[in-house]
Design a protein around this motif. Structure first.
Motif, short mmCIF file in Angstrom:
data_model
loop_
_atom_site.label_atom_id
_atom_site.label_comp_id
_atom_site.label_asym_id
_atom_site.label_seq_id
_atom_site.Cartn_x
_atom_site.Cartn_y
_atom_site.Cartn_z
N TYR A 128 -76.12 -64.28 21.23
CA TYR A 128 -76.53 -64.67 19.89
C TYR A 128 -77.04 -66.10 19.88
CZ TYR A 128 -73.45 -60.72 19.11
OH TYR A 128 -72.86 -59.49 19.18
N GLY A 129 -78.01 -66.37 19.02
CA GLY A 129 -78.57 -67.71 18.94
C GLY A 129 -78.12 -68.47 17.71
N SER A 130 -77.87 -67.76 16.63
CA SER A 130 -77.46 -68.38 15.38
C SER A 130 -76.89 -67.30 14.48
CB SER A 130 -78.66 -69.06 14.70
OG SER A 130 -79.66 -68.11 14.40
N TYR A 131 -76.42 -67.74 13.31
CA TYR A 131 -75.97 -66.75 12.34
C TYR A 131 -76.38 -67.18 10.94
CZ TYR A 131 -71.96 -69.30 10.29
OH TYR A 131 -71.16 -70.18 9.61
N ALA A 132 -76.45 -66.20 10.06
CA ALA A 132 -76.76 -66.44 8.66
C ALA A 132 -75.72 -65.67 7.83
CB ALA A 132 -78.17 -65.96 8.32
N GLU A 133 -75.55 -66.11 6.59
CA GLU A 133 -74.52 -65.52 5.73
C GLU A 133 -75.08 -65.25 4.35
OE1 GLU A 133 -70.09 -66.65 3.98
OE2 GLU A 133 -71.16 -68.11 5.21
N SER A 134 -74.68 -64.12 3.79
CA SER A 134 -74.96 -63.80 2.39
C SER A 134 -73.62 -63.50 1.72
CB SER A 134 -75.89 -62.59 2.29
OG SER A 134 -75.20 -61.40 2.61
N ASP A 135 -73.67 -63.07 0.50
CA ASP A 135 -72.43 -62.72 -0.21
C ASP A 135 -71.73 -61.52 0.42
OD1 ASP A 135 -72.86 -64.75 -2.01
OD2 ASP A 135 -73.76 -63.47 -3.53
N ARG A 136 -72.48 -60.62 1.05
CA ARG A 136 -71.93 -59.38 1.57
C ARG A 136 -71.74 -59.34 3.08
NH1 ARG A 136 -72.00 -55.08 -1.96
NH2 ARG A 136 -71.85 -53.67 -0.20
N VAL A 137 -72.61 -60.05 3.82
CA VAL A 137 -72.63 -59.89 5.28
C VAL A 137 -72.83 -61.21 6.01
CG1 VAL A 137 -73.54 -57.52 5.17
CG2 VAL A 137 -75.12 -59.45 5.38
N PHE A 138 -72.45 -61.19 7.29
CA PHE A 138 -72.86 -62.20 8.26
C PHE A 138 -73.85 -61.49 9.17
CE2 PHE A 138 -68.54 -63.74 7.34
CZ PHE A 138 -68.79 -65.10 7.12
N ILE A 170 -64.94 -69.39 13.14
CA ILE A 170 -65.22 -68.96 14.52
C ILE A 170 -66.73 -69.00 14.77
CG2 ILE A 170 -65.18 -67.00 16.12
CD1 ILE A 170 -62.50 -66.19 14.78
N LEU A 171 -67.49 -68.47 13.82
CA LEU A 171 -68.95 -68.46 13.98
C LEU A 171 -69.49 -69.90 14.04
CD1 LEU A 171 -69.90 -65.54 11.56
CD2 LEU A 171 -69.73 -65.48 14.06
N ASP A 172 -68.97 -70.78 13.19
CA ASP A 172 -69.42 -72.18 13.21
C ASP A 172 -69.11 -72.85 14.55
OD1 ASP A 172 -70.51 -72.26 10.66
OD2 ASP A 172 -68.66 -72.94 9.71
N THR A 173 -68.02 -72.45 15.17
CA THR A 173 -67.65 -73.02 16.47
C THR A 173 -68.61 -72.61 17.58
OG1 THR A 173 -65.32 -73.03 15.85
CG2 THR A 173 -65.80 -73.12 18.20
N HIS A 174 -69.12 -71.39 17.51
CA HIS A 174 -69.90 -70.85 18.62
C HIS A 174 -71.40 -70.75 18.35
CE1 HIS A 174 -66.33 -69.89 20.91
NE2 HIS A 174 -65.79 -69.45 19.78
N LEU A 175 -71.81 -70.76 17.08
CA LEU A 175 -73.23 -70.56 16.75
C LEU A 175 -73.71 -71.56 15.71
CD1 LEU A 175 -73.17 -66.67 16.32
CD2 LEU A 175 -73.95 -67.94 18.32
N GLN A 176 -75.01 -71.78 15.72
CA GLN A 176 -75.61 -72.61 14.69
C GLN A 176 -75.83 -71.76 13.44
OE1 GLN A 176 -79.48 -74.13 15.76
NE2 GLN A 176 -79.89 -74.83 13.71
N ARG A 177 -75.52 -72.33 12.30
CA ARG A 177 -75.75 -71.62 11.03
C ARG A 177 -77.15 -71.95 10.52
NH1 ARG A 177 -71.64 -71.30 5.99
NH2 ARG A 177 -72.97 -70.02 4.69
N VAL A 178 -77.88 -70.89 10.13
CA VAL A 178 -79.23 -71.09 9.59
C VAL A 178 -79.31 -70.60 8.16
CG1 VAL A 178 -80.43 -71.05 11.79
CG2 VAL A 178 -80.07 -68.92 10.56
#
Length: 178
Positions: A128-138, A170-178
């Motif tokens: 994985y390169g990054s992650y994004a978040e909405s109200d329902r999903v990552f 956990i996601l913030d620790t391992h991936l960049q948030r976009v």
């Protein structure tokens, strides 16, 4: 037959989600993915652009219907279709995952493990390169330049709101948030 749903990889900091894929989660994920795309591709699917293009088509038809009939109709059709692309894409995505049924996803320091009746997939953070978040999903995005979706995690699969917060950490620790 007893299905191992991933409990053997649980660690103290791991978060477990359990859910079945639903249309609304997939639609939300596709919309989020399209919004987070960089450059022209992200803009092409933006609802405001689609509505503007359709409106320009209407204006062309009103101002000079004889001269602009083809282009006016094409702009209206394109604008309307772009509003439905996320829903149509999500329906295909949900159908592709429907056979998995109930899934259990474990997210921890080692990466992500998805277990269902027909799959047991483990991926490390390098997938994985990054992650994004909405109200329902990552959305865990692939590391390619376009950041295509690699994994959708439904928040409703968490046992408690605190699990969603732990997952975010956990996601913030391992991936960049976009």
């Amino acid at each position: 037959m007893v299905m191992d749903m991933g409990r053997d990889v649980l660690q103290d900091d791991a978060v477990e989600l359990e859910y079945t894929h639903e249309q609304q989660d997939m639609t939300d994920a596709v919309r989020l993915l399209l919004r987070k795309r960089k450059g022209v591709f992200g803009l092409l699917y933006h609802p405001a652009l689609a509505a503007t293009v359709a409106l320009i088509g209407v204006v062309l038809l009103v101002v000079s219907p004889r001269d602009n009939l083809g282009i006016g109709i094409a702009l209206i059709v394109w604008g309307v279709l772009m509003l439905y692309v996320p829903r149509l894409s999500a329906a295909q995505l949900r159908k592709a995952h429907e056979h998995h049924g109930q899934v259990r996803v474990t997210v921890g320091a080692a990466g992500v493990r998805l277990v269902s009746a027909h799959a047991d997939v483990r991926t490390g953070w390098a997938n994985y390169g990054s992650y994004a978040e909405s109200d329902r999903v990552f959305i865990l995005r692939s590391p390619d330049r376009a950041g295509r979706c690699a994994n959708i995690l439904a928040k409703r699969g968490a046992s408690t709101p605190q699990d969603v917060d732990r997952l975010r950490k956990i996601l913030d620790t391992h991936l960049q948030r976009v």
